[in-house]
Design a protein around this motif. Structure first.
Motif, PDB file in Angstrom:
ATOM      1  N   ASP A 146       0.700  -1.305  -0.015  1.00 15.39           N
ATOM      2  CA  ASP A 146      -0.065  -0.125   0.024  1.00 15.39           C
ATOM      3  C   ASP A 146       0.962   1.389   0.250  1.00 15.39           C
ATOM      4  N   CYS A 147       2.341   1.067   0.004  1.00 14.20           N
ATOM      5  CA  CYS A 147       3.049   2.192  -0.334  1.00 14.20           C
ATOM      6  C   CYS A 147       3.735   2.336  -1.645  1.00 14.20           C
ATOM      7  N   ALA A 148       3.977   3.756  -1.782  1.00 13.28           N
ATOM      8  CA  ALA A 148       4.703   3.976  -3.192  1.00 13.28           C
ATOM      9  C   ALA A 148       5.862   4.938  -2.777  1.00 13.28           C
ATOM     10  N   GLU A 149       6.817   4.794  -3.405  1.00 13.77           N
ATOM     11  CA  GLU A 149       8.020   5.755  -3.433  1.00 13.77           C
ATOM     12  C   GLU A 149       8.282   6.275  -4.784  1.00 13.77           C
ATOM     13  N   VAL A 150       8.766   7.532  -4.817  1.00 16.05           N
ATOM     14  CA  VAL A 150       8.985   8.119  -6.296  1.00 16.05           C
ATOM     15  C   VAL A 150      10.309   8.832  -6.059  1.00 16.05           C
ATOM     16  N   CYS A 151      11.343   8.749  -6.944  1.00 16.68           N
ATOM     17  CA  CYS A 151      12.708   9.246  -6.510  1.00 16.68           C
ATOM     18  C   CYS A 151      13.177   9.689  -8.076  1.00 16.68           C
ATOM     19  N   TRP A 152      13.934  10.894  -8.020  1.00 16.51           N
ATOM     20  CA  TRP A 152      14.223  11.507  -9.159  1.00 16.51           C
ATOM     21  C   TRP A 152      15.479  12.197  -8.807  1.00 16.51           C
ATOM     22  N   GLY A 168       4.617   7.670   0.281  1.00 11.34           N
ATOM     23  CA  GLY A 168       3.289   7.708   0.838  1.00 11.34           C
ATOM     24  C   GLY A 168       2.606   6.684   0.638  1.00 11.34           C
ATOM     25  N   GLY A 169       1.386   6.703   0.857  1.00  8.08           N
ATOM     26  CA  GLY A 169       0.461   5.819   0.824  1.00  8.08           C
ATOM     27  C   GLY A 169      -0.389   5.853  -0.303  1.00  8.08           C
ATOM     28  N   ARG A 170      -0.932   4.776  -0.845  1.00 10.95           N
ATOM     29  CA  ARG A 170      -1.832   4.371  -2.200  1.00 10.95           C
ATOM     30  C   ARG A 170      -3.322   4.333  -2.052  1.00 10.95           C
ATOM     31  N   ARG A 201      -5.883  10.300   9.016  1.00 12.25           N
ATOM     32  CA  ARG A 201      -4.925  11.445   8.812  1.00 12.25           C
ATOM     33  C   ARG A 201      -3.639  10.865   9.503  1.00 12.25           C
ATOM     34  N   LYS A 202      -3.872  10.109  10.761  1.00 12.89           N
ATOM     35  CA  LYS A 202      -2.783   9.801  11.502  1.00 12.89           C
ATOM     36  C   LYS A 202      -1.761   8.642  10.570  1.00 12.89           C
ATOM     37  N   LYS A 203      -2.560   7.811   9.992  1.00 11.32           N
ATOM     38  CA  LYS A 203      -1.993   6.793   9.230  1.00 11.32           C
ATOM     39  C   LYS A 203      -1.279   7.530   7.909  1.00 11.32           C
ATOM     40  N   HIS A 204      -1.867   8.275   7.350  1.00 14.75           N
ATOM     41  CA  HIS A 204      -1.287   9.214   6.254  1.00 14.75           C
ATOM     42  C   HIS A 204       0.232   9.808   6.741  1.00 14.75           C
ATOM     43  N   HIS A 259       3.776   9.093   5.072  1.00 16.06           N
ATOM     44  CA  HIS A 259       4.454  10.098   4.263  1.00 16.06           C
ATOM     45  C   HIS A 259       5.825  10.294   4.578  1.00 16.06           C
ATOM     46  N   SER A 260       6.652  10.914   3.736  1.00 16.81           N
ATOM     47  CA  SER A 260       8.004  11.323   3.839  1.00 16.81           C
ATOM     48  C   SER A 260       8.688  11.883   2.639  1.00 16.81           C
ATOM     49  N   ALA A 261       9.499  12.790   2.647  1.00 14.26           N
ATOM     50  CA  ALA A 261       9.976  13.579   1.794  1.00 14.26           C
ATOM     51  C   ALA A 261      11.505  13.824   1.988  1.00 14.26           C
ATOM     52  N   THR A 262      12.559  13.558   1.160  1.00 11.93           N
ATOM     53  CA  THR A 262      13.915  13.979   1.234  1.00 11.93           C
ATOM     54  C   THR A 262      14.422  14.625   0.106  1.00 11.93           C
TER      55      THR A 262
END
Length: 75
Positions: free
Chosen positions: A22-28, A40-42, A47-50, A54-57
């Motif tokens: 249920d998770c996706a990761e996009v890198c570029w 993030g989730g798919r 809201r708590k689970k979202h 979620h993370s971003a770096t």
């Protein structure tokens, strides 16, 4: 038109997408060489689970969070 070509820059490589359950990761990588990753989730979740999914770096660190105004939203 590929990313980066609209401003005369070299084309950016296509993003990498990884989906696990249920998770996706996009890198570029940007034309300037910065590595951006967003996870993030798919599906629709609380809201708590979202927030937990979620993370971003940027280059492995938390992205900058500049203040756009000195006006306080809450007194």
């Amino acid at each position: 038109m590929r990313s980066g070509t609209g401003q005369g820059g070299k084309p950016a490589p296509d993003p990498e997408v990884d989906v696990v359950g249920d998770c996706a990761e996009v890198c570029w990588t940007t034309p300037q060489g910065r590595r951006i990753t967003v996870r993030g989730g798919r599906s629709v979740v609380s809201r708590k689970k979202h927030a937990a999914l979620h993370s971003a770096t940027v280059d492995g660190a938390a992205p900058p969070s500049p203040r756009l105004s000195e006006i306080r939203l809450v007194s």
